[in-house]
Design a protein around this motif. Structure first.
Motif, short mmCIF file in Angstrom:
data_model
loop_
_atom_site.label_atom_id
_atom_site.label_comp_id
_atom_site.label_asym_id
_atom_site.label_seq_id
_atom_site.Cartn_x
_atom_site.Cartn_y
_atom_site.Cartn_z
N GLY A 139 48.35 16.13 -81.65
CA GLY A 139 47.60 17.00 -80.75
C GLY A 139 46.35 16.33 -80.21
O GLY A 139 46.09 16.36 -79.00
N ARG A 140 45.61 15.70 -81.10
CA ARG A 140 44.39 15.03 -80.66
C ARG A 140 44.70 13.85 -79.75
O ARG A 140 44.05 13.65 -78.71
N ALA A 141 45.71 13.06 -80.11
CA ALA A 141 46.07 11.91 -79.29
C ALA A 141 46.55 12.33 -77.91
O ALA A 141 46.32 11.64 -76.91
N THR A 142 47.23 13.47 -77.83
CA THR A 142 47.70 13.97 -76.54
C THR A 142 46.54 14.36 -75.65
O THR A 142 46.52 14.04 -74.45
N LEU A 143 45.55 15.04 -76.21
CA LEU A 143 44.36 15.39 -75.43
C LEU A 143 43.68 14.12 -74.91
O LEU A 143 43.25 14.07 -73.75
N ASP A 144 43.61 13.10 -75.74
CA ASP A 144 42.97 11.85 -75.32
C ASP A 144 43.83 11.09 -74.31
O ASP A 144 43.33 10.53 -73.33
N ALA A 145 45.14 11.09 -74.53
CA ALA A 145 46.03 10.32 -73.66
C ALA A 145 46.09 10.89 -72.25
O ALA A 145 46.39 10.16 -71.30
N ALA A 146 45.78 12.17 -72.09
CA ALA A 146 45.75 12.75 -70.76
C ALA A 146 44.71 12.05 -69.89
O ALA A 146 44.89 11.90 -68.67
N GLY A 147 43.63 11.58 -70.52
CA GLY A 147 42.64 10.78 -69.80
C GLY A 147 43.02 9.32 -69.74
O GLY A 147 42.87 8.67 -68.70
N ASP A 148 43.55 8.80 -70.84
CA ASP A 148 43.97 7.39 -70.87
C ASP A 148 44.98 7.09 -69.75
O ASP A 148 44.96 6.00 -69.17
N ALA A 149 45.86 8.04 -69.48
CA ALA A 149 46.93 7.81 -68.51
C ALA A 149 46.40 7.52 -67.11
O ALA A 149 47.07 6.85 -66.32
N GLY A 150 45.19 8.00 -66.81
CA GLY A 150 44.65 7.81 -65.48
C GLY A 150 43.74 6.61 -65.33
O GLY A 150 43.24 6.34 -64.22
N ASN A 151 43.50 5.89 -66.42
CA ASN A 151 42.54 4.78 -66.39
C ASN A 151 43.30 3.45 -66.49
O ASN A 151 43.86 3.12 -67.54
N ARG A 152 43.31 2.67 -65.41
CA ARG A 152 44.09 1.44 -65.41
C ARG A 152 43.55 0.39 -66.37
O ARG A 152 44.25 -0.56 -66.73
N TRP A 153 42.29 0.54 -66.82
CA TRP A 153 41.70 -0.47 -67.70
C TRP A 153 41.91 -0.14 -69.17
O TRP A 153 41.55 -0.94 -70.04
N ILE A 154 42.47 1.05 -69.45
CA ILE A 154 42.88 1.38 -70.82
C ILE A 154 44.38 1.14 -70.89
O ILE A 154 45.14 1.65 -70.06
N PHE A 155 44.82 0.36 -71.83
CA PHE A 155 46.22 -0.04 -71.96
C PHE A 155 46.74 -0.71 -70.68
O PHE A 155 47.75 -0.26 -70.09
N PRO A 156 46.09 -1.79 -70.24
CA PRO A 156 46.53 -2.45 -69.00
C PRO A 156 47.95 -2.99 -69.09
O PRO A 156 48.60 -3.22 -68.07
N GLU A 157 48.45 -3.19 -70.31
CA GLU A 157 49.83 -3.65 -70.46
C GLU A 157 50.83 -2.65 -69.89
O GLU A 157 51.95 -3.02 -69.52
N LEU A 158 50.45 -1.39 -69.81
CA LEU A 158 51.36 -0.39 -69.23
C LEU A 158 51.58 -0.65 -67.74
O LEU A 158 52.68 -0.43 -67.23
N VAL A 159 50.53 -1.10 -67.06
CA VAL A 159 50.68 -1.44 -65.64
C VAL A 159 51.64 -2.62 -65.50
O VAL A 159 52.50 -2.63 -64.61
N GLU A 160 51.52 -3.59 -66.40
CA GLU A 160 52.42 -4.74 -66.37
C GLU A 160 53.88 -4.33 -66.61
O GLU A 160 54.81 -5.00 -66.16
N GLN A 161 54.06 -3.19 -67.29
CA GLN A 161 55.41 -2.66 -67.54
C GLN A 161 55.88 -1.76 -66.40
O GLN A 161 56.96 -1.16 -66.49
N GLY A 162 55.09 -1.66 -65.36
CA GLY A 162 55.48 -0.84 -64.21
C GLY A 162 55.03 0.60 -64.28
O GLY A 162 55.47 1.42 -63.45
N LEU A 163 54.16 0.93 -65.24
CA LEU A 163 53.68 2.30 -65.38
C LEU A 163 52.28 2.39 -64.80
O LEU A 163 51.28 2.15 -65.47
N ASP A 164 52.21 2.74 -63.52
CA ASP A 164 50.93 2.85 -62.84
C ASP A 164 50.15 4.04 -63.37
O ASP A 164 50.72 5.03 -63.86
N PRO A 165 48.82 3.99 -63.27
CA PRO A 165 48.00 5.10 -63.75
C PRO A 165 48.40 6.43 -63.10
O PRO A 165 48.79 6.47 -61.94
#
Length: 244
Positions: A139-165
């Motif tokens: 639950g806590r991680a989901t609340l945090d990840a809702a913000g993480d998902a929109g920030n390209r500088w958090i988990f930049p490897e996701l962009v490299e995997q084709g997952l844009d913010p």
């Protein structure tokens, strides 16, 4: 004393992502709402951190995980959800941290929801009923990840995997909260909520000696009616809504 009334959930959205720890977490709390939403043509996807493999004492994890996955997929289908993903974290020992946040942020970027749904992230269910570590972590991680998902500088490897913010999450709705703010009429989806929870028969049969359908109907009706006291006396599903 005046009882604070619950507000209707927002309805100006098309896609939702439900993120919980275990098979049956959604069915014990909010599948009546999900059934109503899919009836309206909204898209809902389920993401589960684990396969619930440590949840049944009499079935070893190697057999229990696949069994509960099958039950979860069948359960989701009853309420109009066709896409169910599993993140394969270990049941019972899910850890809050960057690995979990990354996995959930990746799911949010894949599915691009406006509404994210999760389960109670607090230490208790209210009072002295202690919550489980998996629920708290997810639950806590989901609340945090809702913000993480929109920030390209958090988990930049996701962009490299084709997952844009994706910065389009407008709300996170927490089911099972002891301090709800909003609700959904459970009446249209209640029969399917009962059928959906009954798909988790292997878990229910070791949880109670009561007839499974009697148990499920009683549990869901009691909670919906209690919530309805704050929602125009209509059976309802409650959420604590966090805006973004």
């Amino acid at each position: 004393m005046t009882t604070t009334q619950l507000q209707p959930m927002p309805d100006d959205w098309r896609r939702a992502l439900a993120v919980v720890a275990h098979p049956d977490d959604l069915e014990y709390g909010c599948s009546a709402a999900i059934a109503a939403w899919t009836d309206e043509g909204r898209e809902v996807v389920y993401v589960l951190a684990t396969r619930g493999e440590a949840g049944i004492d009499t079935i070893e994890p190697e057999r229990c995980g696949p069994l509960r996955e099958r039950e979860q997929r069948a359960s989701a289908a009853v309420v109009g959800v066709s896409e169910v993903e599993f993140l394969d974290h270990e049941d019972g020992v899910v850890e809050y941290g960057t690995a979990l946040r990354r996995d959930i942020a990746a799911a949010i970027r894949r599915h691009r929801p406006e509404l994210v749904i999760t389960l109670n992230h607090r230490d208790t269910w209210g009072g002295v009923a202690w919550n489980t570590p998996d629920h708290v972590a997810v639950g806590r991680a989901t609340l945090d990840a809702a913000g993480d998902a929109g920030n390209r500088w958090i988990f930049p490897e996701l962009v490299e995997q084709g997952l844009d913010p994706w910065d389009g999450v407008r709300w996170v709705a927490v089911a099972g909260s002891s301090t709800p703010t909003h609700a959904v009429d459970a009446t249209p989806g209640m029969e399917r909520a009962v059928a959906s929870l009954l798909e988790h028969r292997s878990y229910i049969e070791v949880l109670t000696s009561e007839d499974p359908e009697t148990y499920v109907r009683g549990f869901l009706a009691q909670h919906a009616e209690r919530t309805g006291e704050r929602f125009g006396d209509r059976p309802a599903v409650a959420f604590e809504l966090f805006s973004r």
